[in-house]
Design an enzyme around this catalytic site. Structure first.
Site: not given
Ligand code: GLC
Length: 547
Positions: A210, A262
């Site tokens: 993310d 790993e």
């Molecule tokens: C990313 C995710 C989104 C979330 C953001 C904060 O963009 O896809 O859904 O709100 O990160 O974590």
């Protein structure tokens, strides 16, 4: 996994499960891991290679689970670690790999570290794990800089000291409940090594990372004055914000790659990095960094033949230059579903969403037709493709959701000015005449399901030749059988305006994109058509042929 599967990810079709909206076994109206396990056979039958699950970790759910309070446990809403193990075992038995989401830019404000930080003194090691700064102005009552949150409003919130006085501010690029980690702190680095190993040890085949263009901020946290609105994930033309795509982030990905390497079984890292141009984004997938990055430039390309050809060329060249496969994606849980997006008649920036007051609403018939054509085009392209749950049913965005039902922090932080992302997150319809269309045995659904979705239910589409589900199934079968994902793409020139054509392996693909355009059906056996064709391929139609 056998040796023959090495580098499976170069050609994989990865299906995104948004757990809260996929299938609910417990009946509380929120999807869960046992619900997923029960439906894995359907995904194997669809023909995908892997599933990626959005977060199911312990979380107050302020941002639908992207606000993580414990990175190594399952939220009771979604089940238990044992449910995760069972799901993973079943997926592996069906030949499906399991990718989990990891959220390293921030934690929830309920994470034990943030709670400790609030209780600890300024300058303490507990505070050093996050980004605390004194405010500006009289008594420090102005934020340390002018950064905005992606969800609207300032990116800083002031704390209260243990004695009740106003304290320093903490940085949150997203909601106030999502404080950003300080990635210059060794404890943060070490903690995430542990989190990676925890899921790898449990059998995860990789991670979708993310906000992989965030994490590291420009030293000194300088003000940023973008021309336009800063409240986006980046990935737009113009000056790069001092919190996106900083060079320092690459050292983190090299470290993570070493951890993942790993393990046996060809485990992967896939970046969510909203970075332009693609040649820059390709840095995320250099040989010692991640394996894949989501191709948001492709997702954001309008339904225009010349633009599509340009972005396909740019993608293959940019990713190819660093030895990575290109990826392709049209929908996810953050963008308007492509069965609606491709027919919008006004601009709609990522994350803003659409609702009844949006001027530029799509014609649903045109939207579905274009979506099918776009998906059939995407699934013929060499590389790896992502499918977002429900697109294989042709689901549109839910537009007429009542205001009271909305839950995205974007909606609240902009006081309804932006609809946000709820419209693409509505629970899936499985059977037309069951409560909640088979999503939940109790009939509960955390977001209302549009009535029109009954006819789109999976069961109704199963085995129906003309259905979107059958088109996806056929496309995935042919893609594999014909080896399209590892073949080379060569353009067919001399076609009318608005028409794309290319060879990929032994298959010819034609996409009639432009309004008013059409193409006499070339000679050959039609393998796949996104809409009926006669001796002509009409507009908004993709055809695969064997010549
Ligand atoms: C990313 C995710 C989104 C979330 C953001 C904060 O963009 O896809 O859904 O709100 O990160 O974590």
């Amino acid at each position: 996994m056998t040796h023959a599967d090495a580098q499976w990810w170069r050609t994989a079709v990865i299906y995104q499960i948004y757990p809260r909206s996929f299938a609910d076994a417990s009946g509380d109206g929120i999807g869960d891991l046992r619900g997923i396990t029960a439906k894995l056979d359907d995904l194997a039958a669809l023909g995908v290679d892997a599933i990626w699950l959005s977060p199911f970790y312990v979380s107050p759910q302020k941002d639908a689970g992207y606000d993580v309070a414990d990175f190594t446990d399952v939220d009771p809403l979604f089940g238990t670690l044992a449910d995760f193990d069972e799901m993973t075992a079943r997926a592996h038995a069906l030949g499906l790999r399991v990718i989990v989401d990891i959220v390293p830019n921030h934690s929830s404000d309920q994470h034990v570290w943030f709670q400790q930080a609030l209780e600890a003194a300024p300058g303490s090691p507990e505070r050093a794990r996050y980004v605390f700064r004194d405010g500006k102005g009289v008594d420090g009552n102005e934020p340390p800089n002018n950064w905005n949150s992606v969800f609207g409003g300032p990116a800083w919130t002031r704390t209260t000291n243990p004695d009740g006085s106003a304290g320093p501010w903490y940085l949150h690029l997203f909601d106030t409940s999502q404080p950003d980690f300080n990635w210059e702190n060794d404890e943060v680095l070490e903690e995430f090594d542990r989190v990676l190993r925890f899921w790898l040890d449990r059998g995860a085949d990789g991670f979708r990372v993310d906000v992989a263009h965030g994490l590291v901020k420009q030293p000194g946290l300088p003000d940023f004055s973008p021309d336009d609105d800063a409240n986006s994930m980046g990935g737009v033309e113009g000056p790069m914000a001092p919190y996106w795509a900083q060079e320092g982030v690459h050292a983190i990905w090299r470290r993570w790659r070493a951890v993942v390497d790993e393990y046996d079984g060809d485990r992967i890292l896939a970046a969510e990095a909203w970075v332009v141009p693609l040649s820059r984004m390709a840095k995320w997938v250099r040989p010692d960094e991640m394996h894949q990055a989501f191709n948001f430039a492709y997702l954001e390309t309008h339904w225009q033949a010349a633009d599509l050809r340009a972005v396909i060329d740019e993608s293959i060249a940019a990713f190819g230059a660093v030895g990575a496969p290109s990826t392709w994606v049209l929908s996810n849980h953050d963008v308007v579903r492509h069965a609606s997006r491709l027919a919008l008649t006004a601009e709609n920036p990522q994350g803003h969403g659409i609702g009844p007051r949006f001027e530029g609403l799509p014609d649903p018939v045109v939207g579905l037709r274009r979506a099918r054509a776009a998906s059939a085009l995407m699934l013929a392209l060499p590389g790896s493709a992502y499918i977002y749950q429900g697109e294989e049913l042709g689901l549109p965005e839910s537009i007429d959701m009542p205001d009271e039902a909305r839950q995205d922090p974007t909606w609240f932080r902009t006081e309804g000015e932006r609809y946000g992302r709820d419209g693409c997150r509505v629970p899936l319809p499985w059977t037309a005449d069951a409560p909640a269309y088979g999503f939940s045995p109790s009939g509960e659904a955390w977001l209302p399901q549009p009535e029109a979705w009954a006819e789109l239910a999976r069961e109704n589409q199963q085995g129906v030749g003309s259905s979107t589900l059958t088109m996806y199934q056929e496309a995935l079968r042919l893609r594999r059988e014909q080896g399209l994902a590892s073949a080379e793409l060569t353009w067919i020139d001399g076609l009318p305006n608005g028409v794309l054509g290319f060879h990929v392996g032994d298959v010819e693909v034609y996409a009639v994109v432009g309004e008013g355009a059409s193409l006499p059906l070339p000679v050959g056996q039609v393998l796949l058509a996104s809409a009926p064709v006669t001796d002509t391929i009409p507009a908004d139609t993709t055809v695969w042929l064997r010549s």
